[in-house]
Design an enzyme around this catalytic site. Sequence first.
Site, PDB file in Angstrom:
ATOM      1  N   SER A 245      26.872  35.340  40.515  1.00  0.00           N
ATOM      2  CA  SER A 245      26.395  35.502  39.163  1.00  0.00           C
ATOM      3  C   SER A 245      27.290  36.419  38.329  1.00  0.00           C
ATOM      4  O   SER A 245      28.458  36.121  38.108  1.00  0.00           O
ATOM      5  CB  SER A 245      24.956  36.015  39.259  1.00  0.00           C
ATOM      6  OG  SER A 245      24.354  36.163  38.025  1.00  0.00           O
TER       7      SER A 245
ATOM      8  N   LYS B 111      27.391  30.869  41.686  1.00  0.00           N
ATOM      9  CA  LYS B 111      26.257  30.715  40.784  1.00  0.00           C
ATOM     10  C   LYS B 111      26.774  30.823  39.355  1.00  0.00           C
ATOM     11  O   LYS B 111      27.056  31.910  38.865  1.00  0.00           O
ATOM     12  CB  LYS B 111      25.188  31.770  41.037  1.00  0.00           C
ATOM     13  CG  LYS B 111      23.984  31.593  40.103  1.00  0.00           C
ATOM     14  CD  LYS B 111      22.979  32.698  40.264  1.00  0.00           C
ATOM     15  CE  LYS B 111      21.844  32.505  39.272  1.00  0.00           C
ATOM     16  NZ  LYS B 111      22.280  32.600  37.859  1.00  0.00           N
TER      17      LYS B 111
ATOM     18  N   ASP C 185      41.555  35.254  36.035  1.00  0.00           N
ATOM     19  CA  ASP C 185      42.146  34.357  35.043  1.00  0.00           C
ATOM     20  C   ASP C 185      43.044  35.089  34.057  1.00  0.00           C
ATOM     21  O   ASP C 185      43.998  34.513  33.537  1.00  0.00           O
ATOM     22  CB  ASP C 185      41.054  33.603  34.290  1.00  0.00           C
ATOM     23  CG  ASP C 185      40.420  32.515  35.148  1.00  0.00           C
ATOM     24  OD1 ASP C 185      40.810  32.389  36.329  1.00  0.00           O
ATOM     25  OD2 ASP C 185      39.517  31.806  34.658  1.00  0.00           O
TER      26      ASP C 185
END
Length: 433
Positions: free
Chosen positions: A303, A328, A314
Site C-alpha cells: 500500500s 496492493k 522511478d
Amino acid sequence: MKHILKNKMMIVLISALIFTNCFANENSNRNSEESVGFLTNIRQLKELSDIMDVINQNYVGDKKIDRTVLMQGALKGMVDSLEDPHSNYFTKEQLENFQEDIKGKYVGVGMVVQKRVNEPLVVVSPIEDSPGYKAGMKPKDKIIAIDGKSTYNLTSEEAVEKLKGKENTKVKVTVVREGLKEPKEIEITRAVVELKYVKNKMLDEKSKIGYLRLTQFGENVYPDVVKGLEELQKKGMKALVFDLRSNPGGALDQAIKISSMFLKSGKVVSVKSKDGEEQISNREGKYYGDFPLVILINEGSASASEIVAGAIKDNKRGLLIGEKTFGKGSVQTLVNLPDGDGIKLTIAKYYTPSGVCIHGIGIEPDVKVEDKEDYMLFDGMVTNIDEKESKENKKEIIKEVIGEKKAEEFEKHKDIQLDTAVGILKGMLLERK
C-alpha cells in the site's frame, strides 16, 4: 512458516490499506440523485424487506431475531459480493476500531498481547507511559482473568475488547507472574494510548549511516518521520537506510508527504478513478537533501509503503533492497452511514510515476536479498515499547511458537538485508569522497 508465525501473535491496532481522506459527502448529491437512486433500486429493496419479513415470521432457532442484525448481515453480504478484500462493511463498533487504527490512538490499557487457544492472555510488552506500563505490568505476565472473567476461553479479539473501554474507567486484571506464589490483582485506569510508528538510530558512527524505521503510515505520522530524520541529520548523518519492511500501509496523503522528503522534483503518484479521471500528485514540502538512500522492502511492504518505494525507484533517487513488495495498488475511502455504520470501498487504483499499476504484482527491489526466516516478524508494529525487555520476551515467545532448537537458530540470525544496505551505502560514500 511466516504465515503460521504471524497468526500466533496479536499486535493491537494494525492497518493494511491505502486510505484517502476524501470521505463521501452524503448530502452533496442527495437532492439531485436520491430520488433517482431510490426508484431504480426499489424492486431490490422490496425483495430485501420481504426476506426480512419471511425470516421474522417463520424462523425457529436458538438465536433471537434482531432486524438490525439482519440488515447488517445483508449489507455485509452486499459488500462481500464484490470479492474485494479491501472493501468492507463496518458496524458502528468496528468502524470506531478501524478509525483508531488510522489515528494511532485508542482508549485502553496500552499493552501488546498474545493469545493462544485455551491459554491465558500473555503480555508481550507494555507500551511506554501507558496505563498498563504505569500500573507495573511486565512482559510475560499471564492475565488469567479480566474483571473476574477467565481469559482461557476468550479469543484474542474478545480479550482486547475487554481491556478497552471509556477513558478514566477502571479494569481489574488477575496476573500470574514468575516469582509470585499467588495470582496478583492489578487495577488499571484506562486512558488514551498513543502508538508510535517511527524510530531512528545511527547504525555506524564512523560512516554516519542513519537508520529510520516506519512501521505504519498513521493518520499524522509525517511529523514524526520529519523529527526522526532531522535528529539523525543533527548527528551528522551522511547516508540513510529507510526501513519499510512489513509496513502494511495507511494514509495516502502521508505517503505523498514522506516520499517528497527525499525528492527534489518529480511525480510521486497518480490515482485513477472509475471514470478514468487521473489525479497526479507531485512532490511537496521541504526537501531534505541528496544523501545516499536505501529503502528496505519485503513481501509485507504494502500500500502506502509501495507508493514511497515506487516514487523513489522511478525517480532514481535511491536503491530498493530486499524482496518484492505485496502488490496492493488500490485506494479506499470511507462512506459513513446515517446509523453510525460505515463502508470502506475501493474507489481507485494508483500508478507509480512511470505509469505502472502494481496491484497484484508488487515492486521488485533493485538488489534482491531474500530473508526466508522473516527476521522482522517479531519486531512488532509499535515502536514505543521497552526494547530491552521486549527483546528478552520475544525469545520466550519464539520458543513457544517454533520450538527451542529453531529459536536458537533464530537468535543467531543476522539481518542480511540491513547488512547489505549498510555495505552498499558505505561504498556510495567512498565514491563521493
